[in-house]
Enzyme design. Structure first.
Site, mmCIF file in Angstrom:
data_model
loop_
_atom_site.group_PDB
_atom_site.id
_atom_site.type_symbol
_atom_site.label_atom_id
_atom_site.label_comp_id
_atom_site.label_asym_id
_atom_site.label_seq_id
_atom_site.Cartn_x
_atom_site.Cartn_y
_atom_site.Cartn_z
ATOM 1 N N GLY A 104 -3.556 -0.068 -5.039
ATOM 2 C CA GLY A 104 -3.655 1.095 -4.168
ATOM 3 C C GLY A 104 -2.592 1.112 -3.094
ATOM 4 O O GLY A 104 -2.067 2.181 -2.741
ATOM 5 N N VAL A 105 -2.245 -0.074 -2.584
ATOM 6 C CA VAL A 105 -1.232 -0.120 -1.516
ATOM 7 C C VAL A 105 0.135 0.340 -2.031
ATOM 8 O O VAL A 105 0.935 0.910 -1.267
ATOM 9 C CB VAL A 105 -1.131 -1.547 -0.920
ATOM 10 C CG1 VAL A 105 -2.387 -1.900 -0.163
ATOM 11 C CG2 VAL A 105 -0.843 -2.576 -2.012
ATOM 12 N N GLU A 109 2.393 3.332 -0.770
ATOM 13 C CA GLU A 109 3.796 3.071 -0.473
ATOM 14 C C GLU A 109 4.701 4.078 -1.168
ATOM 15 O O GLU A 109 5.677 4.568 -0.580
ATOM 16 C CB GLU A 109 4.167 1.647 -0.897
ATOM 17 C CG GLU A 109 5.651 1.314 -0.848
ATOM 18 C CD GLU A 109 6.248 1.366 0.555
ATOM 19 O OE1 GLU A 109 7.469 1.556 0.679
ATOM 20 O OE2 GLU A 109 5.489 1.202 1.536
ATOM 21 N N HIS A 168 -1.926 -8.318 -11.367
ATOM 22 C CA HIS A 168 -2.890 -7.294 -10.924
ATOM 23 C C HIS A 168 -3.134 -6.272 -12.039
ATOM 24 O O HIS A 168 -2.612 -5.163 -11.977
ATOM 25 C CB HIS A 168 -2.348 -6.581 -9.680
ATOM 26 C CG HIS A 168 -3.379 -5.779 -8.940
ATOM 27 N ND1 HIS A 168 -3.784 -4.520 -9.319
ATOM 28 C CD2 HIS A 168 -4.083 -6.069 -7.818
ATOM 29 C CE1 HIS A 168 -4.689 -4.052 -8.464
ATOM 30 N NE2 HIS A 168 -4.881 -4.976 -7.534
ATOM 31 N N ILE A 186 -3.788 -2.626 -13.387
ATOM 32 C CA ILE A 186 -4.090 -1.455 -12.573
ATOM 33 C C ILE A 186 -3.090 -1.423 -11.422
ATOM 34 O O ILE A 186 -2.853 -2.444 -10.770
ATOM 35 C CB ILE A 186 -5.532 -1.506 -12.017
ATOM 36 C CG1 ILE A 186 -6.541 -1.491 -13.174
ATOM 37 C CG2 ILE A 186 -5.791 -0.344 -11.071
ATOM 38 C CD1 ILE A 186 -7.981 -1.630 -12.715
#
Length: 288
Positions: free
Chosen positions: A198-199, A203, A189, A195
């Site tokens: 977002g999760v 978290e 990723h 990058i």
């Protein structure tokens, strides 16, 4: 488009200019020595202008052999031959050329030295490692990484809070996540443009919320908080390896009877908002 730095302004260029000025000064000194040597040869022992043999032999000019500090004796020139004039002219031109070369090289050396000294003032703009390191000196430390691991059940590679720099019991906390290129999520990723997902940012913020909720006066830390819901998530800025994600979580409500906690949070990179969450919902489960 930003302007490129001047090629003579960098530290590396300054280092190259100084040896250049030293070589130029040395060349100037050699040229000067050559000039003095040729001029001295023209005067010593009378052999330069009046040799025992050659075109000056019949001339009436005589230069007496002498030592340093001795007098030079000469009679008026009466009968110089053409060949003698040519020889004297060549020697004179050679001396003049050596003197001119020495002067030019000396001026060049002084010019380069002045340029280097002028550029050395730019070194005051350089901020070294100590200067950058001192920028974080004023940042407090509430919980280091080992203490964080004693509060949270998470472990590598999913412990996403490196340290806590501000903590107000039962209310809020500020934590730090240092994003590095060797983290496993960046393998896919994305391979060519890493990058932080977002999760994982969400978290990390949730784990910081757990540090607030898993300590008094909210709970005694015996149990676990589970992520139960999220609302109003907005990603404002991409987070990449090398960034420092500074997160803040605030407890807005806790229903002890039901074990439900509500929190809100934001995270920043370089002082700019990267992600904000309007509301987190956590469920506290006590040990059986």
């Amino acid at each position: 488009m930003p302007l490129l730095p001047h090629p003579t302004r960098g530290p590396r260029t300054q280092m190259m200019q100084r040896p250049l000025s030293e070589r130029t000064a040395m060349m100037a000194a050699v040229a000067t020595v050559v000039f003095i040597s040729l001029f001295s040869r023209a005067l010593q022992l009378g052999v330069a202008f009046v040799p025992n043999t050659g075109p000056f032999k019949e001339s009436s000019m005589q230069i007496a052999p002498h030592r340093l500090g001795g007098a030079v004796e000469a009679r008026a020139l009466t009968n110089l031959s053409i060949g003698g004039i040519n020889e004297a002219s060549k020697l004179g031109l050679l001396c003049a050329g050596a003197a001119a070369a020495g002067l030019i090289l000396s001026l060049r050396a002084s010019h380069v030295v002045r340029r280097c000294e002028g550029d050395s003032s730019d070194s005051s703009d350089w901020t070294g490692a100590q200067g950058f390191s001192a920028l974080s000196e004023a940042v407090p430390l509430k919980f280091e990484n080992i203490e964080v691991a004693q509060i949270l059940p998470h472990r590598y590679p999913f412990l996403l809070v490196d340290k806590v720099v501000a903590f107000e019991p039962g209310k809020r906390a500020v934590g730090v996540k240092n994003v590095t290129a060797n983290e496993p999520q960046f393998t896919g990723h994305f391979p060519d443009r890493p990058i932080m997902p977002g999760v994982l940012m969400v978290e990390a913020m949730a784990q910081l919320g757990g540090i607030v909720c898993l300590q008094p006066p909210v709970t005694d830390g015996k149990g676990e908080f589970f992520f139960a819901g999220i609302d109003g998530v907005k990603f404002r800025k991409k987070v990449v390896p090398g960034d420092t994600l500074v997160m803040e979580m605030e407890l807005t409500k806790f229903r002890e009877k039901f074990g439900i906690a509500k929190m809100t949070g934001k995270a920043y990179v370089d002082g700019k908002l990267a992600v904000e969450v309007k509301e987190f919902t956590f469920a506290f489960v006590k040990p059986a």
